[in-house]
Design a protein around this motif. Structure first.
Motif, mmCIF file in Angstrom:
data_model
loop_
_atom_site.group_PDB
_atom_site.id
_atom_site.type_symbol
_atom_site.label_atom_id
_atom_site.label_comp_id
_atom_site.label_asym_id
_atom_site.label_seq_id
_atom_site.Cartn_x
_atom_site.Cartn_y
_atom_site.Cartn_z
ATOM 1 N N ILE A 59 0.865 -1.179 0.000
ATOM 2 C CA ILE A 59 0.000 0.000 0.000
ATOM 3 C C ILE A 59 0.902 1.229 0.000
ATOM 4 C CG2 ILE A 59 -1.725 1.314 1.304
ATOM 5 C CD1 ILE A 59 -2.612 -1.406 2.519
ATOM 6 N N GLN A 60 0.532 2.208 -0.801
ATOM 7 C CA GLN A 60 1.278 3.471 -0.832
ATOM 8 C C GLN A 60 0.322 4.640 -0.571
ATOM 9 O OE1 GLN A 60 3.584 4.076 -4.423
ATOM 10 N NE2 GLN A 60 4.312 1.958 -4.456
ATOM 11 N N ILE A 61 0.804 5.628 0.165
ATOM 12 C CA ILE A 61 0.059 6.868 0.373
ATOM 13 C C ILE A 61 0.984 8.029 0.015
ATOM 14 C CG2 ILE A 61 -1.151 8.343 2.025
ATOM 15 C CD1 ILE A 61 -1.734 5.850 3.682
ATOM 16 N N THR A 62 0.550 8.852 -0.914
ATOM 17 C CA THR A 62 1.303 10.043 -1.311
ATOM 18 C C THR A 62 0.468 11.285 -1.013
ATOM 19 O OG1 THR A 62 2.561 8.938 -3.071
ATOM 20 C CG2 THR A 62 2.284 11.329 -3.249
ATOM 21 N N VAL A 63 1.028 12.189 -0.242
ATOM 22 C CA VAL A 63 0.402 13.493 0.005
ATOM 23 C C VAL A 63 1.476 14.540 -0.286
ATOM 24 C CG1 VAL A 63 -0.750 15.003 1.664
ATOM 25 C CG2 VAL A 63 -1.107 12.520 1.788
ATOM 26 N N SER A 64 1.410 15.131 -1.457
ATOM 27 C CA SER A 64 2.483 16.030 -1.903
ATOM 28 C C SER A 64 1.939 17.421 -2.195
ATOM 29 C CB SER A 64 3.161 15.462 -3.155
ATOM 30 O OG SER A 64 2.250 15.427 -4.247
ATOM 31 N N GLU A 65 2.818 18.398 -2.051
ATOM 32 C CA GLU A 65 2.485 19.789 -2.355
ATOM 33 C C GLU A 65 3.607 20.383 -3.197
ATOM 34 O OE1 GLU A 65 0.376 21.878 1.245
ATOM 35 O OE2 GLU A 65 2.042 20.703 2.020
ATOM 36 N N ASN A 66 3.239 21.192 -4.196
ATOM 37 C CA ASN A 66 4.299 21.872 -4.949
ATOM 38 C C ASN A 66 4.599 23.251 -4.384
ATOM 39 O OD1 ASN A 66 2.191 23.439 -5.892
ATOM 40 N ND2 ASN A 66 2.343 22.765 -8.020
ATOM 41 N N VAL A 67 3.845 23.678 -3.361
ATOM 42 C CA VAL A 67 4.097 24.970 -2.725
ATOM 43 C C VAL A 67 5.165 24.820 -1.645
ATOM 44 C CG1 VAL A 67 1.769 25.803 -3.171
ATOM 45 C CG2 VAL A 67 2.257 24.622 -1.022
ATOM 46 N N ILE B 72 -2.018 11.389 7.786
ATOM 47 C CA ILE B 72 -1.670 10.130 7.130
ATOM 48 C C ILE B 72 -1.942 8.935 8.033
ATOM 49 C CG2 ILE B 72 0.272 8.796 6.218
ATOM 50 C CD1 ILE B 72 1.289 11.358 4.918
ATOM 51 N N LEU B 73 -1.685 9.048 9.322
ATOM 52 C CA LEU B 73 -2.028 7.943 10.213
ATOM 53 C C LEU B 73 -3.535 7.700 10.243
ATOM 54 C CD1 LEU B 73 0.424 8.280 13.244
ATOM 55 C CD2 LEU B 73 0.372 6.499 11.488
ATOM 56 N N GLN B 74 -4.324 8.751 10.085
ATOM 57 C CA GLN B 74 -5.772 8.558 10.019
ATOM 58 C C GLN B 74 -6.178 7.854 8.726
ATOM 59 O OE1 GLN B 74 -8.442 9.203 12.313
ATOM 60 N NE2 GLN B 74 -6.569 9.040 13.523
ATOM 61 N N LEU B 75 -5.495 8.142 7.629
ATOM 62 C CA LEU B 75 -5.759 7.411 6.393
ATOM 63 C C LEU B 75 -5.422 5.932 6.563
ATOM 64 C CD1 LEU B 75 -4.417 9.846 3.624
ATOM 65 C CD2 LEU B 75 -6.789 9.452 4.312
ATOM 66 N N ILE B 76 -4.310 5.652 7.234
ATOM 67 C CA ILE B 76 -3.946 4.253 7.492
ATOM 68 C C ILE B 76 -5.020 3.570 8.330
ATOM 69 C CG2 ILE B 76 -2.277 2.772 8.686
ATOM 70 C CD1 ILE B 76 -0.076 4.691 7.803
ATOM 71 N N CYS B 77 -5.579 4.291 9.287
ATOM 72 C CA CYS B 77 -6.658 3.716 10.103
ATOM 73 C C CYS B 77 -7.864 3.348 9.250
ATOM 74 C CB CYS B 77 -7.083 4.706 11.182
ATOM 75 S SG CYS B 77 -5.894 4.889 12.528
ATOM 76 N N LEU B 78 -8.258 4.218 8.345
ATOM 77 C CA LEU B 78 -9.419 3.940 7.504
ATOM 78 C C LEU B 78 -9.159 2.795 6.540
ATOM 79 C CD1 LEU B 78 -10.539 7.599 6.723
ATOM 80 C CD2 LEU B 78 -11.822 5.909 8.040
ATOM 81 N N TYR C 238 -3.157 10.736 -2.936
ATOM 82 C CA TYR C 238 -3.814 9.516 -3.374
ATOM 83 C C TYR C 238 -3.262 8.315 -2.611
ATOM 84 C CZ TYR C 238 0.371 9.443 -6.384
ATOM 85 O OH TYR C 238 1.660 9.497 -6.844
ATOM 86 N N ILE C 239 -4.090 7.277 -2.579
ATOM 87 C CA ILE C 239 -3.735 6.004 -1.955
ATOM 88 C C ILE C 239 -3.685 4.961 -3.058
ATOM 89 C CG2 ILE C 239 -4.448 4.244 -0.284
ATOM 90 C CD1 ILE C 239 -6.147 6.524 1.036
ATOM 91 N N THR C 240 -2.627 4.176 -3.102
ATOM 92 C CA THR C 240 -2.486 3.128 -4.104
ATOM 93 C C THR C 240 -2.451 1.764 -3.410
ATOM 94 O OG1 THR C 240 -1.172 4.617 -5.487
ATOM 95 C CG2 THR C 240 -1.124 2.284 -6.038
ATOM 96 N N ILE C 241 -3.388 0.908 -3.770
ATOM 97 C CA ILE C 241 -3.415 -0.471 -3.285
ATOM 98 C C ILE C 241 -2.900 -1.348 -4.411
ATOM 99 C CG2 ILE C 241 -4.837 -2.291 -2.268
ATOM 100 C CD1 ILE C 241 -4.958 0.291 -0.650
ATOM 101 N N GLN C 242 -1.786 -2.046 -4.201
ATOM 102 C CA GLN C 242 -1.237 -2.933 -5.224
ATOM 103 C C GLN C 242 -1.522 -4.370 -4.830
ATOM 104 O OE1 GLN C 242 2.693 -2.127 -6.830
ATOM 105 N NE2 GLN C 242 3.181 -4.322 -6.896
#
Length: 530
Positions: A232-240, A263-269, A370-374
């Protein structure tokens, strides 16, 4: 007038008449601050437009600036025009809405200010002939939270556990010890049911939809485990860059700012077991189980599982940008990380052995989440040599922003006489499926506070467990200063060590650069990051 109220895709529909909603006074401390102008007032205005505010409602915007009511209204009207999801406000509707707002000039460190508020509350209750619900929103610097709580307690204006609530913005503490101390202070004054620790990420429509996606569909839940999912991958990126948050960010860094909470909350969900129902504590109990199961880092393995970085000068969208250390109000020898990549494991029966890779940072190539499930490969490849080598892994991509949707990436036979495979996509896109704009996260969360629904808010034990997970990383990094900062150019995807982290397990970061449009001629979206 009756509305069907549906607060988020996984919540119970509620039939609510506006007249049935409790008369409410929302007091915003920091009422003329950036958060109020960018998020809170636009969200409240949209709730008003959509008919989700009580008929009897008052906003008390408390700040120390000497400003007239007209000037305050004008400034926040301009804020709505600039930041509301609807764009420019309707002038007539704004004229109606601004009648709800009262600006109160007050010093939040002075007892007299709270006596002034007490008098205002009393006058409003008499006018409405009912004791209104009171919400105290602490849109202030974290070091004022304890001050506010103690003054509210001393003034005796927030002691009704049924009718009075406080909303606390992140960051909730600077480390585990400070988070525990803040919880102790707040719980010594308020009941836990009164405390709403807000994380705006949990109000995002796609994040909420994770539970609907998982628990309302027999198609996906049987596959949602270690037997079928490879990583599982989680990417939260900003260009600012840090923009106007330099003072805060210099003390926080990427791990505190994004991973400890969002991000830990995303992992929980992603990782939680199905709750028995959708009551707040049922959902939060299952999230806490995930946090308890996340493998803690030892001092010895931090550098095996965690990478940090700081952006150098570079190019973003054709414009040359500064290095982090060159930004205004930043220490010229700063050791604050603006990028972090971590590998987590959840040690339980469902997820044992499945790595969860997360990365987040500023001045990266794109602003996206985005979250990627492989999924694992098929157990036996029956296709001839030359075809099976071209088979890509099945992916599920849950896009949180800037677009919202879910993409399933799989293999199909290419049209023709030979057996050739081609990656294809099935797409659920919010903008294609629904004609109405989804509510802003703050709209959802503010309405939940008014309704007394704490499902999307952090409980004290969740906060403390989240801090306990990341503290070993922060402690090791604090005692071992980085030697190569800055170590990635602006406009890249971070330092090369982040590539090495995921390559160690035989994977690479998935990047998705095309929109969630249904286009049968679009090439594969799963791209190896260069």
């Amino acid at each position: 007038m009756t509305n069907e109220y549906y607060s988020g895709p996984f919540k119970k529909p509620k039939m609510k008449s506006i007249s049935e909603l409790q008369p409410t006074i929302l007091t915003i401390f920091g009422g003329d601050g950036d958060l109020t102008r960018r998020k809170l007032i636009p969200a409240l205005y949209n709730l008003y437009i959509d008919g989700f505010l009580p008929g009897k409602f008052k906003i008390l915007s408390v700040d120390q600036r000497d400003v007239s009511q007209d000037d305050y209204n004008k400034r926040h009207y301009e804020g709505v025009n600039q930041f509301s999801r609807r764009g420019k406000a309707d002038k007539e509707k704004w004229k109606e809405f601004e009648q709800y707002i009262t600006y109160v000039q007050a010093d939040i460190t002075n007892n007299k200010s709270y006596n002034q508020l007490k008098s205002i509350f009393s006058d409003i209750d008499k006018e409405w002939k009912v004791e209104a619900s009171r919400i105290f929103y602490m849109a202030v610097s974290p070091n004022f939270i304890e001050v506010l709580a103690n003054h509210l307690n001393k003034a005796g204006i927030a002691g009704n556990s049924e009718k009075h609530r406080i909303v606390v913005e992140k960051p909730f503490g600077h480390d585990l010890e400070s988070a525990k101390n803040l919880n102790k202070v707040l719980q010594g004054i308020f009941s836990e049911s009164q405390i709403y620790r807000i994380d705006h990420y949990l109000g995002k429509e796609t994040v909420q939809n994770l539970m609907a996606f998982r628990f309302a569909n027999a198609l996906f839940e049987p596959l949602w485990n270690r037997n079928f999912i490879q990583q599982i991958q989680i990417t939260v990126s900003e260009n600012v860059g840090v923009e106007n948050r330099a003072a805060y960010y210099e003390q926080a860094g990427a791990v505190r700012d994004m991973i400890q909470n969002h991000i830990l909350q995303l992992i929980c969900l992603i990782g939680m077991e199905p709750p028995v129902d959708l009551q707040a504590n049922s959902v939060r109990d299952k999230k806490l189980e995930v946090l308890h199961a996340i493998r803690h880092f030892s001092e010895d393995n931090v550098y095996v599982n965690a990478v940090r970085g700081q952006y150098d000068k570079g190019w973003i969208e054709g414009n040359k940008v500064k290095a982090y250390r060159e930004e205004d109000n930043i220490n010229k020898e700063s050791l604050t990380e603006t990028f972090a990549a971590l590998r987590f494991f959840i040690d339980n029966w469902r997820w044992q052995g499945v790595p969860i890779f997360v990365r987040t940072g500023k001045r990266l190539q794109e602003t996206t989440s985005y979250i990627t499930i492989q999924f694992k490969e098929v157990p036996h490849k029956i296709f001839p040599s030359g075809v099976r080598e071209l088979v890509h892994p099945n992916l599920m991509v849950i896009s949180i922003q800037p677009q919202m949707g879910i993409r399933i990436h799989f293999q199909a036979k290419k049209t023709g006489l030979d057996m050739q495979l081609k990656p294809v996509d099935m797409i659920f896109n919010y903008s294609d499926s629904y004609s109405n704009d989804p509510p802003d996260a703050y709209e959802t969360l503010l309405n939940d506070v008014m309704l007394g629904d704490a499902t999307l808010f952090m409980r004290s034990d969740q906060i403390e467990e989240s801090w306990s997970i990341i503290m070993p990383i922060l402690d090791v990094w604090a005692s071992n200063p980085p030697q190569k900062f800055p170590n990635y150019p602006s406009g890249s995807w971070g330092p090369p060590e982040a590539e090495a982290l995921i390559a160690h397990d035989g994977f690479y970061w998935h990047t998705f650069t095309e929109p969630l449009d249904i286009n049968p001629n679009a090439p594969s979206l799963a791209k190896k990051q260069s």
